[in-house]
Design an enzyme around this catalytic site. Sequence first.
Site, PDB file in Angstrom:
ATOM      1  N   TRP B 324     -55.168  -0.632 -43.024  1.00 40.20           N
ATOM      2  CA  TRP B 324     -56.274  -0.337 -43.307  1.00 40.20           C
ATOM      3  C   TRP B 324     -56.506   0.505 -44.596  1.00 40.20           C
ATOM      4  O   TRP B 324     -57.518   0.178 -45.566  1.00 40.20           O
ATOM      5  CB  TRP B 324     -57.009   0.332 -42.164  1.00 40.20           C
ATOM      6  CG  TRP B 324     -58.612   0.460 -42.142  1.00 40.20           C
ATOM      7  CD1 TRP B 324     -59.483  -0.430 -42.085  1.00 40.20           C
ATOM      8  CD2 TRP B 324     -58.811   1.634 -42.841  1.00 40.20           C
ATOM      9  NE1 TRP B 324     -60.782   0.373 -42.240  1.00 40.20           N
ATOM     10  CE2 TRP B 324     -60.723   1.703 -42.857  1.00 40.20           C
ATOM     11  CE3 TRP B 324     -58.696   2.917 -43.509  1.00 40.20           C
ATOM     12  CZ2 TRP B 324     -61.354   2.349 -43.310  1.00 40.20           C
ATOM     13  CZ3 TRP B 324     -59.615   3.922 -43.641  1.00 40.20           C
ATOM     14  CH2 TRP B 324     -60.777   3.793 -43.578  1.00 40.20           C
ATOM     15  N   HIS B 325     -55.639   1.056 -44.701  1.00 36.03           N
ATOM     16  CA  HIS B 325     -55.695   2.128 -46.038  1.00 36.03           C
ATOM     17  C   HIS B 325     -55.316   1.360 -47.194  1.00 36.03           C
ATOM     18  O   HIS B 325     -55.711   1.737 -48.301  1.00 36.03           O
ATOM     19  CB  HIS B 325     -54.714   3.111 -45.924  1.00 36.03           C
ATOM     20  CG  HIS B 325     -55.167   4.524 -45.045  1.00 36.03           C
ATOM     21  ND1 HIS B 325     -55.417   4.377 -43.578  1.00 36.03           N
ATOM     22  CD2 HIS B 325     -55.967   5.484 -45.128  1.00 36.03           C
ATOM     23  CE1 HIS B 325     -55.885   5.531 -42.992  1.00 36.03           C
ATOM     24  NE2 HIS B 325     -56.336   6.035 -43.961  1.00 36.03           N
ATOM     25  N   GLY B 326     -54.420   0.580 -47.222  1.00 34.27           N
ATOM     26  CA  GLY B 326     -53.878  -0.131 -48.562  1.00 34.27           C
ATOM     27  C   GLY B 326     -53.072  -1.541 -48.210  1.00 34.27           C
ATOM     28  O   GLY B 326     -52.393  -1.505 -47.154  1.00 34.27           O
TER      29      GLY B 326
END
Lengths: 79, 479, 314
Positions: B324-326
């Site tokens: 989700w972050h990257g």
Amino acid sequence: MQKEEIVNRLTPVFRKVFADNSLVITEELSALDVENWDSLSHMLLISEVENEFAIKFKLKDLNKMANVGDMIAIISSKL
Amino acid sequence: MVFTSFNFLVFFPAVLLVYFLLPQKFRWMFLLAASYYFYINIKPVYALLLAGVTLTTYIFTNLIVRTKSEKSKGIYLVLAIVLTLLPLFFFKYFNFVNEGIYGLLNLAGLRLPLPHISLLLPVGISFYTFMALGYTIDVYNEEVEAEKNIGIVALFLSFFPVVMSGPIERASNMFHQLKGKLQFSYEMVVSGLKLMLWGYFMKLALADRLSIYIDAVFKNADQHVGSSLLLATLMQPIRVYGDLGGYSLIAIGCAKVMGINVIPNFNRPFFATTMSEFWRRWHISLIKWLTDYVYTPLSFGFRKYGQWGIVIALNLTFIISGAWHGAALNFLVWGFIQGIALSLEMLTRKRKDAFEDRFKLSKRWWYIMLGCVFTYLLFAFSLSFGGDAATVPEVLKIFGRIFTDSFHMPYKDGDTMLYGFIAFSIVFLKDFMEEYYPGRILLFNNKNNTVRWLSYYTVIFLIFYLGIFSGEQFVYFQF
Amino acid sequence: MLTFLKKILIFISPFLILIALEIMIDPFNYFSPEKDKKTAELKNALARKKNTYLYRLIEYEQNPTPVIILGDSRAQRLMPDFFEEVNGKKVLNLAAGAGSLQDVIKIFWDLSSRNKLDTVYIGISIEGYSGTLLKDRVSAALEVKNSRPLYLTSKFTVENTMLILKSKLFKQPVEVQAPPFSREEFWKYELAQEDRYLKAYSYPQNYYNELKKMSDYCVKNKIKLVFIISPTHTEVQDKIAQFKLEKEYEKFKEDMKLFGDLYDFNWPNEITRDKNNFLDPLHSIDSVSRIMIREMILNKPEYAKYSKFTPLGN
């Protein structure tokens, strides 16, 4: 099955999962009241309860279980 | 426009003025208009995407509620999830997955040209996608009623304080507020403004200041000695806390001024003594979301496997958090590290508790401090994997240099370090007092008018004196 | 709601007064050039202490000159007035104390994008042409320059507004900060600073590339690029050998010759051997600056080792 019988059959399950032979379950009992009741023991509990009553919980049911009273109600509806 | 731009400082009071002058029943409509105005200001085309996700969510939640058959409900749910995730997947993960697939095909000797999409990530897409998914799943699980008013659904997903970077809200918390009495409450307005003020301090004086040092070191990692790399690594959690934590406070404060209570996102995370506790205090809205919609179903699905089921569920959840972050391997590694740490803690919990009980450790201040320090170090090093430009081999190289470089004085940047230290001390002291001695020293909440106003002025002065004002983009933006 | 509005107005009133003062006093001449000569000197002196770049960049925008000087505190000592005296051409000196090559590069690209430049003088040294001196103070100044709200909220603006106000109200001149040491102590202090720079030296491939880009641009656009190595006292020059940087120092000079004209004043001669020609080991006195300027403009190198730039054919 009567509520009393459910409670009687639930008690040993709870005592086994939480390793506490003096544990007494009430309708209001919830995760906040018992030490060691975390996500791991919760799933173990669910699994053991399913085995004990030969039922299968749904994910929906999980969200509706805020305390032991709810659990009893749901068990009852599946029997 | 970002919270720290002058445009916002003009936009927000203007919105407030109209909002409170309007009759109560029109306020939510005005908020919807203001939210879309806010979003269109970022990039008009992306507003269409937001509207599309809103429409999909509205249609499918109502379909799920209307049909009687369990099977249809299930089909609608799956369709909704797929359609809602499609834009996020497309913008964020297409290249990553593509490269993965083509990489594998390459190994098999098949060389195919790579279609590459270079698109800027629509602002907030990771946030509103999760909010939409959460709502849809809640409707399926009968936790929340499907909203018949599409305007409310639209407002829920576009609500300008939270649309860009959270906190990730829930239908169960927001809908009744948005449909309810949106009133002017003096206490909430003042309380909200105080939150915003502190959020600005954390973002501008602490996060942006430390970023100067951290970026200077990591963007030229080869030129810097091990001790600088170590220092920059250790600063990372504080920087993110100031950034995301500060931004969340501004968002929450902003909503509060308008009479809406948004869930908190941070709870003095550096006083956690274990990683498990840390993740109950850090980016709370994200973890709650992942717990409710990923971890719980997974651990439920794996419940027959006992503690190993939990381990798998934990790791999968955190790897998804990483994703989700990257969209790159290093983010997955970051997630995996959290998963492993939490799994280990879970597996050793009983023994640790017994050990602590035997020596009565849990109340000793030095033991608590040790726990906090260890947790902090673990998180700080794991964060190195959480950067946009980081690759796993580069990060490992940096770690290697941190531990093997002979000692040299770290890179020194006088102003940055001094002002950063001052800002950090202030934030730390406040959190420390609130954590261990709540109510002892009251500044923003002091009964005395003069003390309160003086502290407001002091913080404003400190923001301008210690803060950085070059439109630096907030890290959680391209989300 | 009304009580709240009243309170808020009272709360922000000091800020409104501050902004009004800033607009009236305008310490960096953001809104208009300063007409009063004494005030202009005051603003200049204060700006030099706080944010030279902002002041000079605004000055340039209001009065662009075809000839500019960039660099650090050594280049800052080259007087624009004297340039004008020698050849009548208006010059603006945008060098600043502790200026890095990064600053020079940023200013160059900003100014050349807006005005046709004629000649660019860049004061350079081996301490500046180093991979460890990467600080950039120009970007921030440019951002402030291009944004009215940023200007009004910048702490430099606030501070200087207050100082100018104080000076005008109490009719006090602005004190120039004298160093807290005696001349000898300061001499030793500066030598120690030099040690720090040289010890940290590393070859700046990044600057090489940047200067090459600059040089190519100047050739294409017929801008004269001149590099000046200002004279330092021989005690400083000896440190090159002390830190075994002879090869690096030669490479540094050779690199400069690839990019533009080079006037190297920094070698042992009667000027650099005499302490009386220096304020401190790194900075020569005005008469030396005048000699430098005359030699460069009239292209009569005596104290300079001159090297003419010959652009390589592509």
